[in-house]
Design an enzyme around this catalytic site. Structure first.
Site, PDB file in Angstrom:
ATOM      1  N   GLU A 216      -3.422  -5.863  15.606  1.00  0.00           N
ATOM      2  CA  GLU A 216      -2.946  -4.568  15.107  1.00  0.00           C
ATOM      3  C   GLU A 216      -4.077  -3.531  15.213  1.00  0.00           C
ATOM      4  OE1 GLU A 216       0.402  -4.091  11.894  1.00  0.00           O
ATOM      5  OE2 GLU A 216      -1.485  -3.779  10.845  1.00  0.00           O
TER       6      GLU A 216
ATOM      7  N   GLU B 111      10.774  -4.803   3.701  1.00  0.00           N
ATOM      8  CA  GLU B 111      10.783  -6.208   3.298  1.00  0.00           C
ATOM      9  C   GLU B 111      10.378  -6.367   1.836  1.00  0.00           C
ATOM     10  OE1 GLU B 111       9.436  -4.948   5.997  1.00  0.00           O
ATOM     11  OE2 GLU B 111       9.727  -6.260   7.743  1.00  0.00           O
TER      12      GLU B 111
ATOM     13  N   LYS C 185      10.697  -0.082  13.499  1.00  0.00           N
ATOM     14  CA  LYS C 185      11.188   0.216  12.140  1.00  0.00           C
ATOM     15  C   LYS C 185      12.282   1.281  12.199  1.00  0.00           C
ATOM     16  CE  LYS C 185       6.800  -0.629   9.730  1.00  0.00           C
ATOM     17  NZ  LYS C 185       5.716  -0.078   8.926  1.00  0.00           N
TER      18      LYS C 185
ATOM     19  N   GLY D  15      -4.382  -1.785   5.565  1.00  0.00           N
ATOM     20  CA  GLY D  15      -3.699  -2.989   5.065  1.00  0.00           C
ATOM     21  C   GLY D  15      -4.359  -4.278   5.531  1.00  0.00           C
ATOM     22  N   ARG D  16      -4.663  -4.370   6.828  1.00  0.00           N
ATOM     23  CA  ARG D  16      -5.188  -5.638   7.368  1.00  0.00           C
ATOM     24  C   ARG D  16      -6.647  -5.856   6.996  1.00  0.00           C
ATOM     25  NH1 ARG D  16      -3.698  -1.951  11.000  1.00  0.00           N
ATOM     26  NH2 ARG D  16      -5.217  -1.025  12.397  1.00  0.00           N
TER      27      ARG D  16
ATOM     28  N   HIS E  27      -3.483 -32.655  19.772  1.00  0.00           N
ATOM     29  CA  HIS E  27      -2.324 -33.477  20.108  1.00  0.00           C
ATOM     30  C   HIS E  27      -1.120 -32.604  20.442  1.00  0.00           C
ATOM     31  CE1 HIS E  27      -4.553 -37.023  18.833  1.00  0.00           C
ATOM     32  NE2 HIS E  27      -5.078 -36.207  17.925  1.00  0.00           N
TER      33      HIS E  27
ATOM     34  N   LYS F  29       0.834  -1.203   0.000  1.00  0.00           N
ATOM     35  CA  LYS F  29       0.000   0.000   0.000  1.00  0.00           C
ATOM     36  C   LYS F  29       0.870   1.255   0.000  1.00  0.00           C
ATOM     37  CE  LYS F  29      -3.348   2.420   2.871  1.00  0.00           C
ATOM     38  NZ  LYS F  29      -4.176   2.377   4.073  1.00  0.00           N
TER      39      LYS F  29
HETATM   40  O1  F6P Z   1       1.275  -2.701   2.329  1.00  0.00           O
HETATM   41  P1  F6P Z   1       2.454  -2.080   2.984  1.00  0.00           P
HETATM   42  O2  F6P Z   1       2.413  -0.585   2.934  1.00  0.00           O
HETATM   43  O3  F6P Z   1       3.740  -2.624   2.416  1.00  0.00           O
HETATM   44  O4  F6P Z   1       2.408  -2.427   4.520  1.00  0.00           O
HETATM   45  C1  F6P Z   1       2.516  -3.732   4.995  1.00  0.00           C
HETATM   46  C2  F6P Z   1       2.125  -3.841   6.440  1.00  0.00           C
HETATM   47  O5  F6P Z   1       2.970  -3.060   7.247  1.00  0.00           O
HETATM   48  C3  F6P Z   1       2.236  -2.472   8.321  1.00  0.00           C
HETATM   49  O6  F6P Z   1       2.148  -1.124   8.070  1.00  0.00           O
HETATM   50  C4  F6P Z   1       2.872  -2.712   9.645  1.00  0.00           C
HETATM   51  O7  F6P Z   1       4.240  -2.515   9.598  1.00  0.00           O
HETATM   52  C5  F6P Z   1       0.883  -3.137   8.256  1.00  0.00           C
HETATM   53  O8  F6P Z   1      -0.118  -2.393   8.821  1.00  0.00           O
HETATM   54  C6  F6P Z   1       0.744  -3.363   6.796  1.00  0.00           C
HETATM   55  O9  F6P Z   1      -0.247  -4.304   6.524  1.00  0.00           O
END
Ligand code: F6P
Length: 531
Positions: A353, A215, A499, A266-267, A384, A209
């Protein structure tokens, strides 16, 4: 009343009194057939059995009063109509609408948030054309072959929900279509996924987003390098889903770009293009629309004022009873469906979150408990593993069981008189009964205390429609709880500090001039053997 502190609500006082003597499940008459038939509700193909909760009619009435007094359905309607719900009054905050529901409010001529739904429809039309080009073979690789694999590169909300749903619906995948996911910045994640692929027939769907997530940027670079090493042009293999105007919103770098918008968190983004592209690739366009239909039907159900007519509200209020009145800090979501094995991980983000907050929407410290610790694994595997603690441990863990009467693939066999599906579902029911009733025994080590609350959510079969409804059930449950606790469920400031500190440590490793100033960070890196 909207925006009132939880502890100031009159219904809270009444419920606190009732919590002094909650319903006992482990005594004669605590759980019988009549109770099982009375404490149930249904909607969108699901039945919710909650006789195994520690509540009675008085508590249910109190929870209804609480929902009414806190204006939960009114707040939900305001959210759906585009009110700026993502804000903290008087402080700098995101100041955004919260309109993931608009992505699926596409079945009516009068959607509640017309502009957002128009944007969703535009993106859906782009998706439909893209999938048609893939189906008709108009969009192929440089050798003229069809793409068979899509790898989604993203993390958090750009990974967990889409991944959980793709895994949940694998039995509905189109032939010759498979999907994979890369999320972790751990290079072994990308390496292990890439190792098993024919890159020439793979599309990489980079989803972020913000377009800035460390990452995802890093993994995109790894993917581009792998494609180049194989003599392939990355632009032919990469597509993007990103916020309109984000740093990733650069059509020259991608074969196709889809947008999401700042009013979709995002979530909560699975039903936007964040989940739409990969789910559409796997299920086909109509399959994804069915999923949206299930989600929309659940959103409509969530508009009903009565707890027994509104599954998300009922689940929210039962959760609040356990969390705030019975003082239970965790929640286990235990799907009796192997297909849902990543769903608890998605719910961890969606719930924790959203509701892992300790200031109100007015920026004051809360004086009541907010979101529980959410965890879970599929049954019967969990039986189990960790169920010992659920039955005899010193912590009482409320459970939400999720199951289906029929399997997704329909491949089953009767062994010793019953099918595997029957064995699966029966085990779920047995667990709920064992947790509730317990067992007396002369040997203390064989005693089960019982009186441990659970609900059973049961549907017919895990289809795209059912999955959409289940997703929205949880999304809406989480939003209702946040409204009730008077917190902002739609930002995530708590992820920022880590971060920033990781950035400082990376400055030290990359020998950027800024790194020299960070003595604590340098010391830590040295102690960990990294510098
Ligand atoms: O879609 P993006 O901006 O890469 O964010 C990924 C995720 O990182 C977060 O901002 C948390 O670090 C989440 O809320 C989000 O879903």
């Amino acid at each position: 009343m909207q925006g009132t502190d939880f502890s100031n609500l009159q219904a809270v006082t009444r419920l606190s009194e009732l919590a002094g003597k909650p319903w006992k499940l482990n005594v004669r008459g605590g759980l019988d057939e009549e109770r099982v038939n009375r404490f149930r509700a249904s909607g969108c193909g699901f039945d919710l059995l909650f006789a195994t909760q520690r509540l009675d009619d008085r508590v249910l009435d109190g929870l209804q009063d609480l929902a009414d007094e806190a204006g939960l359905v009114e707040q939900f309607m305001a959210m759906k109509q585009g009110a700026v719900m993502n804000r903290i009054e008087g402080y700098e905050s995101e100041e955004r609408q919260v309109l993931h529901t608009a992505c699926r409010d596409i079945f009516s001529d009068t959607p509640l948030a017309p502009e957002a739904t128009a944007q969703a429809r535009e993106q859906l039309e782009r998706l439909r054309k893209f999938l048609e080009e893939l189906d008709r073979g108009k969009l192929r690789n440089h050798r003229g072959e069809r793409f068979t694999t899509m790898v989604q590169v993203g993390i958090g909300g750009s990974d967990l929900g889409p991944r959980a749903l793709c895994q949940a619906l694998a039995g509905h995948a189109l032939p010759e279509r498979r999907v994979r996911f890369i999320a972790n910045v751990d290079p072994d994640d990308a390496a292990s996924v890439l190792a098993g692929l024919d890159l020439s027939r793979t599309l990489f769907n980079v989803v972020s987003k913000s377009g800035t997530t460390l990452e995802t940027r890093t993994n995109e670079a790894l993917v581009r390098a792998a494609l180049e090493e194989s003599g392939l042009d990355p632009v032919h293999h990469l597509i993007a889903v990103t916020g309109a105007g984000s740093p990733m919103d650069d059509p020259k770098r991608y074969r196709r770009t889809f947008h999401m918008f700042d009013y979709i968190g995002g979530r909560f983004s699975v039903t936007s293009m964040v989940g739409g592209v990969v789910l559409g690739f796997m299920l086909g366009y109509e399959g994804f629309i069915e999923l949206l239909r299930g989600a929309n039907d659940m959103d409509v159900l969530a508009e009903k004022p009565g707890l027994l007519d509104n599954l998300p509200l009922l689940m929210a209020m039962i959760g609040i009873w356990n969390r705030n009145f019975l003082g239970l800090p965790t929640l286990a979501v235990l799907p009796y469906s192997q297909m849902l094995h990543r769903f608890p991980a998605h719910l961890q983000q969606c719930d924790m979150e959203s509701n892992g907050k300790s200031v109100t929407r007015q920026g004051k410290s809360v004086r009541w408990k907010t979101g529980p610790i959410v965890w879970g694994e599929p049954g019967t595997n969990g039986q189990h593993a960790f169920y010992q603690l659920l039955h005899q441990g010193t912590e009482v863990v409320p459970v939400e069981f999720i199951g289906f009467r029929r399997s997704q693939y329909g491949h089953d066999l009767k062994v010793e008189g019953t099918s595997s599906q029957q064995k699966l579902v029966v085990n779920m029911l047995a667990q709920a009964m064992a947790l509730a009733t317990g067992q007396e025994h002369d040997n203390p080590n064989k005693r089960f205390p019982g009186n441990r609350p659970s609900t059973i959510l049961i549907g017919e079969r895990l289809t795209p429609y059912a999955m959409g409804a289940l997703l929205a059930l949880y999304e809406n449950r989480i939003a209702f709880q946040g409204f009730c606790w008077n917190i902002n469920s739609f930002d995530q400031e708590g992820v920022q500090l880590g971060k920033v500190l990781a950035g400082r440590l990376l400055d030290c490793l990359s020998e950027s001039p800024a790194g020299a100033e960070h003595s604590l960070e340098r010391g830590l890196l040295k102690a960990a053997g990294l510098l």
